[in-house]
Write a protein that holds these residues in place. Structure first.
Motif, mmCIF file in Angstrom:
data_model
loop_
_atom_site.group_PDB
_atom_site.id
_atom_site.type_symbol
_atom_site.label_atom_id
_atom_site.label_comp_id
_atom_site.label_asym_id
_atom_site.label_seq_id
_atom_site.Cartn_x
_atom_site.Cartn_y
_atom_site.Cartn_z
ATOM 1 N N ALA A 128 14.045 -4.238 -5.645
ATOM 2 C CA ALA A 128 15.103 -3.937 -4.996
ATOM 3 C C ALA A 128 15.698 -2.611 -6.101
ATOM 4 O O ALA A 128 16.617 -1.828 -5.485
ATOM 5 C CB ALA A 128 16.230 -4.793 -5.017
ATOM 6 N N LYS A 129 15.408 -2.595 -7.054
ATOM 7 C CA LYS A 129 15.864 -1.577 -8.072
ATOM 8 C C LYS A 129 15.079 -0.275 -7.817
ATOM 9 O O LYS A 129 15.587 0.739 -7.838
ATOM 10 C CB LYS A 129 15.530 -1.895 -9.488
ATOM 11 N N ILE A 130 13.618 -0.302 -7.130
ATOM 12 C CA ILE A 130 12.985 0.844 -6.893
ATOM 13 C C ILE A 130 13.459 1.288 -5.354
ATOM 14 O O ILE A 130 13.521 0.764 -4.557
ATOM 15 C CB ILE A 130 11.546 0.686 -6.917
ATOM 16 N N GLU A 170 1.922 4.209 -4.326
ATOM 17 C CA GLU A 170 1.774 3.314 -5.503
ATOM 18 C C GLU A 170 2.591 2.214 -5.486
ATOM 19 O O GLU A 170 2.098 1.071 -5.701
ATOM 20 C CB GLU A 170 1.823 4.316 -6.806
ATOM 21 N N THR A 171 3.936 2.426 -5.080
ATOM 22 C CA THR A 171 4.851 1.300 -5.133
ATOM 23 C C THR A 171 4.613 0.404 -3.835
ATOM 24 O O THR A 171 4.603 -0.914 -3.974
ATOM 25 C CB THR A 171 6.446 1.858 -4.984
ATOM 26 N N LEU A 172 4.155 1.042 -2.881
ATOM 27 C CA LEU A 172 3.710 0.161 -1.428
ATOM 28 C C LEU A 172 2.533 -0.726 -1.952
ATOM 29 O O LEU A 172 2.612 -1.832 -1.417
ATOM 30 C CB LEU A 172 3.588 1.243 -0.231
ATOM 31 N N GLU A 214 0.220 -5.981 -2.917
ATOM 32 C CA GLU A 214 -0.581 -6.878 -3.997
ATOM 33 C C GLU A 214 0.244 -8.084 -4.315
ATOM 34 O O GLU A 214 -0.256 -9.089 -4.247
ATOM 35 C CB GLU A 214 -0.904 -5.968 -5.277
ATOM 36 N N VAL A 215 1.326 -7.850 -4.530
ATOM 37 C CA VAL A 215 2.338 -9.017 -4.877
ATOM 38 C C VAL A 215 2.300 -10.039 -3.741
ATOM 39 O O VAL A 215 2.164 -11.181 -3.773
ATOM 40 C CB VAL A 215 3.475 -8.464 -5.354
ATOM 41 N N LEU A 216 2.616 -9.372 -2.602
ATOM 42 C CA LEU A 216 2.663 -10.239 -1.265
ATOM 43 C C LEU A 216 1.209 -11.004 -1.302
ATOM 44 O O LEU A 216 1.157 -12.197 -1.036
ATOM 45 C CB LEU A 216 2.670 -9.489 -0.015
ATOM 46 N N GLU A 217 0.200 -10.232 -1.409
ATOM 47 C CA GLU A 217 -0.996 -10.912 -1.197
ATOM 48 C C GLU A 217 -1.233 -12.158 -2.217
ATOM 49 O O GLU A 217 -1.576 -13.439 -1.948
ATOM 50 C CB GLU A 217 -2.378 -10.019 -1.400
#
Length: 105
Positions: free
Chosen positions: A34-36, A42-44, A49-52
């Motif tokens: 949320a801060k980004i 790269e962010t996406l 990766e986090v979602l997976e």
């Protein structure tokens, strides 16, 4: 068959711990993202990766819960069968007692 509470309770506790860690990691990652404000590739990619990773953790948690449910269902089936056998045995005993009582008179 008696429920193996000594096995189920530690497993349930570990399931709660895993669920809590999944939830806290989701919240931490959500707060960080949320801060980004920019959404570069790269962010996406990191977000995907986090979602997976979270999806794999949730799948493992669901698998453990399903295994616990299977154990509970098997034990419930066994208890039901034992109850039916006990009920039939009690009926037979009552009938035999009645027959013996009538014959003795």
């Amino acid at each position: 068959m008696i429920l193996p509470w000594t096995k189920l309770i530690p497993t349930a506790i570990s399931l709660v711990e895993v669920a809590g860690s999944v939830l806290s990691s989701n919240q931490k990652e959500k707060a960080r993202l949320a801060k980004i404000n920019d959404f570069d590739m790269e962010t996406l990619a990191k977000r995907i990766e986090v979602l997976e990773s979270n999806e794999l953790k949730q799948a493992e948690l669901i698998k453990e819960m399903a295994q616990q449910n299977l154990i509970l269902i098997k034990n419930a089936e066994n208890n039901y069968k034992l109850a039916i056998i006990g009920f039939i045995t009690a009926l037979i005993a009552i009938v035999l007692l009645f027959i013996l009582f009538v014959v003795k008179l």
